[in-house]
Write an enzyme that holds these catalytic residues in place. Structure first.
Site, PDB file in Angstrom:
ATOM      1  N   HIS A  31      -2.609 -40.187   3.898  1.00 25.35           N
ATOM      2  CA  HIS A  31      -3.071 -41.166   2.907  1.00 25.35           C
ATOM      3  C   HIS A  31      -4.291 -40.637   2.160  1.00 25.35           C
ATOM      4  CE1 HIS A  31      -5.516 -44.663   1.618  1.00 25.35           C
ATOM      5  NE2 HIS A  31      -4.343 -45.122   1.233  1.00 25.35           N
TER       6      HIS A  31
ATOM      7  N   GLY B 172      -8.396  -7.373   4.005  1.00 21.21           N
ATOM      8  CA  GLY B 172      -9.321  -7.606   5.107  1.00 21.21           C
ATOM      9  C   GLY B 172      -8.735  -8.329   6.298  1.00 21.21           C
TER      10      GLY B 172
ATOM     11  N   CYS C 236       9.042 -38.682  -7.900  1.00 24.17           N
ATOM     12  CA  CYS C 236       7.665 -39.197  -7.995  1.00 24.17           C
ATOM     13  C   CYS C 236       6.879 -39.001  -6.703  1.00 24.17           C
ATOM     14  CB  CYS C 236       7.669 -40.672  -8.384  1.00 24.17           C
ATOM     15  SG  CYS C 236       8.519 -41.726  -7.192  1.00 24.17           S
TER      16      CYS C 236
ATOM     17  N   ARG D 294      -3.414  -1.663  -6.287  1.00 24.59           N
ATOM     18  CA  ARG D 294      -2.611  -2.878  -6.104  1.00 24.59           C
ATOM     19  C   ARG D 294      -2.985  -3.852  -7.205  1.00 24.59           C
ATOM     20  NH1 ARG D 294      -5.623  -4.608  -0.502  1.00 24.59           N
ATOM     21  NH2 ARG D 294      -7.688  -4.956  -1.350  1.00 24.59           N
TER      22      ARG D 294
ATOM     23  N   ARG E  94      -3.772   2.742   8.485  1.00 24.73           N
ATOM     24  CA  ARG E  94      -4.024   1.476   7.787  1.00 24.73           C
ATOM     25  C   ARG E  94      -2.763   0.611   7.767  1.00 24.73           C
ATOM     26  NH1 ARG E  94      -7.259   4.836   3.981  1.00 24.73           N
ATOM     27  NH2 ARG E  94      -9.308   3.881   3.737  1.00 24.73           N
TER      28      ARG E  94
ATOM     29  N   MET F  18      -6.025  -7.427   8.228  1.00 21.22           N
ATOM     30  CA  MET F  18      -5.472  -6.591   9.296  1.00 21.22           C
ATOM     31  C   MET F  18      -6.343  -5.354   9.504  1.00 21.22           C
ATOM     32  SD  MET F  18      -1.396  -7.068   8.749  1.00 21.22           S
ATOM     33  CE  MET F  18      -1.455  -6.733   7.010  1.00 21.22           C
TER      34      MET F  18
ATOM     35  N   TYR G 201      12.771 -34.998 -14.815  1.00 18.30           N
ATOM     36  CA  TYR G 201      11.311 -34.902 -14.804  1.00 18.30           C
ATOM     37  C   TYR G 201      10.781 -34.861 -13.382  1.00 18.30           C
ATOM     38  CZ  TYR G 201      11.149 -39.905 -13.621  1.00 18.30           C
ATOM     39  OH  TYR G 201      11.300 -41.116 -12.986  1.00 18.30           O
TER      40      TYR G 201
ATOM     41  N   SER H 274      14.553 -42.486  -9.139  1.00 14.20           N
ATOM     42  CA  SER H 274      13.337 -41.690  -8.929  1.00 14.20           C
ATOM     43  C   SER H 274      13.241 -41.426  -7.431  1.00 14.20           C
ATOM     44  CB  SER H 274      12.104 -42.450  -9.408  1.00 14.20           C
ATOM     45  OG  SER H 274      10.952 -41.674  -9.209  1.00 14.20           O
TER      46      SER H 274
ATOM     47  N   LYS I 114       0.834  -1.209   0.000  1.00 18.54           N
ATOM     48  CA  LYS I 114       0.000   0.000   0.000  1.00 18.54           C
ATOM     49  C   LYS I 114       0.870   1.261   0.000  1.00 18.54           C
ATOM     50  CE  LYS I 114      -3.627  -0.041   2.719  1.00 18.54           C
ATOM     51  NZ  LYS I 114      -4.864  -0.077   1.926  1.00 18.54           N
TER      52      LYS I 114
END
Length: 903
Positions: free
Chosen positions: A482, A121, A857, A366, A112, A123, A877, A790, A42
């Site tokens: 799980h 919203g 993985c 913002r 502020r 603080m 990967y 992996s 801000k």
């Protein structure tokens, strides 16, 4: 930043920044948009707007650094801060021509918060600060509007007593409503000056009565209280929750912005509003916002009065006047300013404005929050408008937000009754009837019912019920429990770890907040927020549009990391292919064993007294496994498929209750006592570190022989059709090179035997999952027998940190909130510890075997921050759940661009 050091009376040394208060006003600002870390979002943007010649009420920002000093001083504003604040206030007085605390022409200010990351919203804010019994009279005279002055004082007392003094603001609200009822007023604006004077006195009496403190009359006492309250609000429960949700570090702190007040509640020539330079919901290039005439800013966001659309087009649909029609001159200025701001920041802006006596003032700009759909559209449109490049579009998109697009979501307009809130473990919005057992879930689904499986926690035995359910709810477990991991793999909505709900399996009930819900009652889960609602809440189906496809193509051009999927079923594999997966990085073969047509054959194998009996049971499983693998190979059509051989301990496959034991004994004609004894003998105190993974194959090699044969036979069938493939056979839980050497040999012998029988040749790889610290630090020796590594980062995190992911959820939150861990290490990889093992193993493995293929993985393969780390390590990967594939593609592209920037 220059600093100086002082020593307090207690002997503590404090390093004081030489500059920590920054002034802003037209042509005289000490900050800019690049100073967000110091000024907060801000403050930085207020300073930037003044330098752009945009009308901003003068003020000053106390830097974020002071937030840390505030907490170091025990939640008090250090005395050395005050002189700089007083000096800055004098500069504001000079610009405005009013004096703070003056009884004839008072300067009022707003106080502020403003962190470097937007936390709308979360603080506290205080408006109209500086009013008291004397200055209110001065404001009445100087504004020639007594009603406005006393209404501002009434609002100030309500806000200040709540935020600073800890007053229960509802008591003042009730007093206000009682007066309106007594006078038969509909709106606050109906209150007369006498009514407002009466309320002010009543409010101050109530504050004294409820807090034991007199409402402060001195303007500077009010100011110090307000500044402290804003710093305090950085650590309120709601702010902490928001920070944890959005990974905002507690150390960042908030700035405090003190700004001269401008008033939208001075009559019909005044107004206040909030607007977006594009539609934040759809991304449409249309000015979008709301305003209220004769109102202050909180009136727009609080919903006390219904705001009106800003533009004529939007207002016509609602049948109300627009700002464009009511105040055409101010509206015209606003349009000019919003276009200037969007062009300057090159992003959609969220702006706040006030019109005081027909003069427009900007209070904030913002980068606007937006839905994932809007983010994609805005990015694509801005590329076409030449506002941003393709690389910039990728860098500004949040990969995690794509989750919103890939699952049904709850209709934001629907009525909802919140029952509880847990962890948003797997996104989507679903409703269904409560069931408490996997068996009921399957049975009810077969009857055509939609069900939510409610469990204290899930285990692999629940898989059939999890598949049958619309969504999964647990009272225990974390984001990688799980339930969470399996649900994400299936693209199924899941709310986990909701400890406030009490589940009673015997009574078949779940209790929360006075509600007692029974089997068959309907609930709705929001896997995006972790909320649970009573009854059915309407959902909206996902639609992937051309913007999504375009961004994915751009991401694919940029990224270096390949993206595979974790998939055990044809449905998962096809879903992942549709989302752009480049192969399967993990097929967990044990998940194929839990089907009703297979589980008894697995149990016969476990109960076998001899190798011959075991092989007989395994022979029943062989054709089933072969068919499974064939389906996956067909769907992946030449892309790599990594199949992990059996990993979990055998006890997970046997029945546990007396009823289940007796039923199984009857079905497979086995002695009940012997079965009970066998089940007991399989129990392990710490199964995660027990007889599982490669250890099973060292003891019972025939298990892996059957699985390898099934893979080889399935591959042979595919090769015979003229297609190419290179299956990757992964051996889990290797700790030593000798284990892999032995089991690689077993694998090679079996594959070559099948190739000879089938008279076919195909290439294949044999590798291992690195999930134990010993494997990571001896990776050079292990690589001698591996074609690929992996990383199973779920188990590697558990074994490296000594944490059980299913139990650690009880205390990990405290570890994160207290700063011991920056993030939950099961969600985002612990770069220093576990990450070092990944880096070390990769470097050692490739030194020993150049060109070694290396991937991930574990669930970290779908986490954007973890993907950034894996990209820096140079992995080939990542592999993740099907519904996280687009997230990983975008995250991998961002990681490549960020990596390029660093170099």
């Amino acid at each position: 930043m220059h600093t100086q050091t002082t020593t307090s009376n207690s002997g503590t040394k404090t390093t004081i920044p030489q500059k920590f208060v920054y002034f802003f006003a037209a042509g005289d600002s000490e900050g800019n948009a690049g100073m967000k870390n110091i000024l907060g979002g801000k403050g930085a943007n207020l300073a930037e707007m003044t330098s752009l010649g945009i009308p901003v009420p003068p003020g000053f920002t106390i830097s974020t650094e002071i937030c840390a000093h505030f907490y170091e001083a025990g939640g008090k504003l250090p005395e050395w801060v005050r002189p700089s604040v007083l000096e800055a206030m004098k500069k504001v007085e000079g610009k405005i021509g009013k004096k703070f605390g003056d009884i004839s022409n008072p300067l009022l200010v707003s106080v502020r918060s403003g962190a470097r990351a937007s936390m709308p919203g979360m603080m506290d804010t205080i408006l109209n600060l500086g009013l008291n019994d004397q200055t209110v009279e001065g404001l009445a005279k100087s504004s020639n509007n007594p009603r406005f002055a006393w209404d501002s004082y009434r609002r100030f007392i309500q806000m200040y007593s709540d935020v600073v003094m800890g007053m229960n603001s509802s008591l003042l609200e009730v007093t206000l409503e009682d007066l309106k009822d007594e006078k038969k007023y509909k709106l606050d604006t109906d209150l007369t000056v006498d009514d407002l004077k009466h309320l002010v006195k009543k409010f101050k009496d109530l504050v004294q009565q409820m807090t034991g403190r007199t409402f402060p009359n001195d303007a500077y006492e009010q100011l110090w209280g307000a500044i402290s309250a804003v710093f305090h609000s950085w650590n309120t429960p709601r702010a902490i929750t928001y920070r944890e949700l959005h990974n905002i570090p507690a150390a960042w702190g908030t700035a405090v912005n003190i700004q001269s007040m401008v008033f939208g509640n001075m009559g019909d020539d005044s107004a206040t509003g909030v607007a977006f330079t594009r539609d934040p919901s759809t991304g449409e290039k249309a000015f979008y916002g709301e305003f209220l005439i004769n109102a202050q800013g909180e009136d727009v966001v609080a919903g006390i009065r219904t705001p009106q659309p800003i533009t004529k087009v939007a207002a016509a649909k609602a049948g109300v006047p627009s700002l464009e029609e009511a105040m055409p001159e101010a509206y015209g200025q606003l349009v000019t300013i919003y276009k200037k701001l969007e062009g300057h920041y090159r992003d959609m802006q969220d702006i706040e404005f006030t019109i005081e006596k027909n003069k427009l003032w900007m209070l904030q700009t913002r980068n606007g929050k937006r839905t994932a759909k809007a983010a994609l559209k805005i990015a694509c449109d801005m590329i076409d408008e030449k506002l941003i490049t393709e690389d910039e579009a990728i860098l500004r998109l949040d990969p995690s937000s794509l989750d919103q697009l890939l699952h049904p979501t709850l209709d934001p307009k629907a009525q909802k009754t919140v029952l509880a809130k847990g962890l948003p473990a797997s996104p989507g919005g679903v409703h269904g009837q409560i069931v408490f057992t996997p068996e009921d879930a399957v049975e009810w689904k077969d009857l055509g019912k939609k069900v939510i499986l409610v469990r204290i926690e899930t285990s692999p035995e629940d898989i059939a019920g999890m598949i049958a359910a619309q969504g999964i709810f647990t009272t225990r477990g974390g984001m990688t429990s799980h339930a969470a991991v399996v649900a994400r793999g299936m693209g199924k909505c899941c709310v986990a770890g909701c400890g406030e709900v009490e589940v009673d399996y015997n009574q078949q009930t779940m209790k929360v907040k006075g509600y007692v819900l029974k089997k068959g009652d309907v609930i709705t889960l929001d896997g995006g927020t972790g909320e649970v609602f009573l009854g059915e809440v309407k959902t909206i189906e996902p639609k992937l549009d051309s913007d999504f496809e375009r961004i994915m193509k751009i991401a694919d051009k940029v990224r270096k990391l390949k993206v595979r999927t974790n998939a055990d079923t044809p449905k998962d594999a096809q879903t992942a292919r549709n989302f752009g997966a480049e192969g399967i990085g993990l097929c967990r073969t044990e998940h194929m064993f839990f089907g009703a047509d297979r589980i008894d054959a697995v149990r016969e194998m476990i109960l076998a007294e001899s190798k011959q009996e075991r092989e007989k049971a395994l022979a029943k499983l062989l054709p089933m496994q072969r068919t499974d693998f064939q389906e996956l190979f067909k769907i992946m059509d030449g892309l790599p498929v990594t199949i992990r051989l059996l990993d979990p301990p055998l006890h997970e496959f046997v029945p546990h209750t007396e009823k289940e034991i007796q039923e199984l004994a009857g079905r497979i004609k086995y002695d009940v006592d012997k079965l009970r004894s066998k089940v007991k003998s399989l129990h392990e105190f710490n199964p995660m570190l027990g007889h599982r993974g490669c250890r099973l194959a060292i003891t019972y090699p025939e298990i892996y022989q059957m699985q390898v044969r099934a893979i080889a036979e399935a591959a042979s069938e595919i090769v015979k059709t003229g297609k190419k493939l290179v299956p990757e056979i992964m051996i889990p839980l290797i700790a030593t090179d000798k284990e892999l050497e032995l089991l690689r040999s077993l694998t090679v012998v079996e594959v070559e035997k099948v190739q000879k029988e089938q008279n076919v040749k195909f290439d294949y790889l044999v590798g291992t999952m690195i999930e134990l610290p010993r494997a990571a630090v001896t990776a050079d020796a292990i690589a001698d027998h591996a074609d690929f590594f992996s990383f199973g980062t779920n188990d590697l995190t558990q074994t490296a940190l000594g944490l059980s992911r299913d139990d650690a959820g009880r205390f990990l939150g405290s570890y994160v909130s207290s700063g011991i861990f920056a993030r939950d290490p099961f969600v985002t990889i612990d770069k220093v510890g576990v990450g070092s093992l990944v880096r070390t193993a990769t470097e050692m493995g490739r030194r020993s075997k150049p060109g070694l293929k290396v991937g991930v993985c574990g669930e970290h393969g779908g986490d954007p921050d973890s993907i950034e780390f894996f990209n820096s390590v140079g992995l080939d990967y990542v592999s993740c759940s099907p519904f996280r594939v687009p997230i990983a593609r975008l995250a991998a592209a961002r990681a490549a661009l960020l990596g390029k920037k660093l170099h």
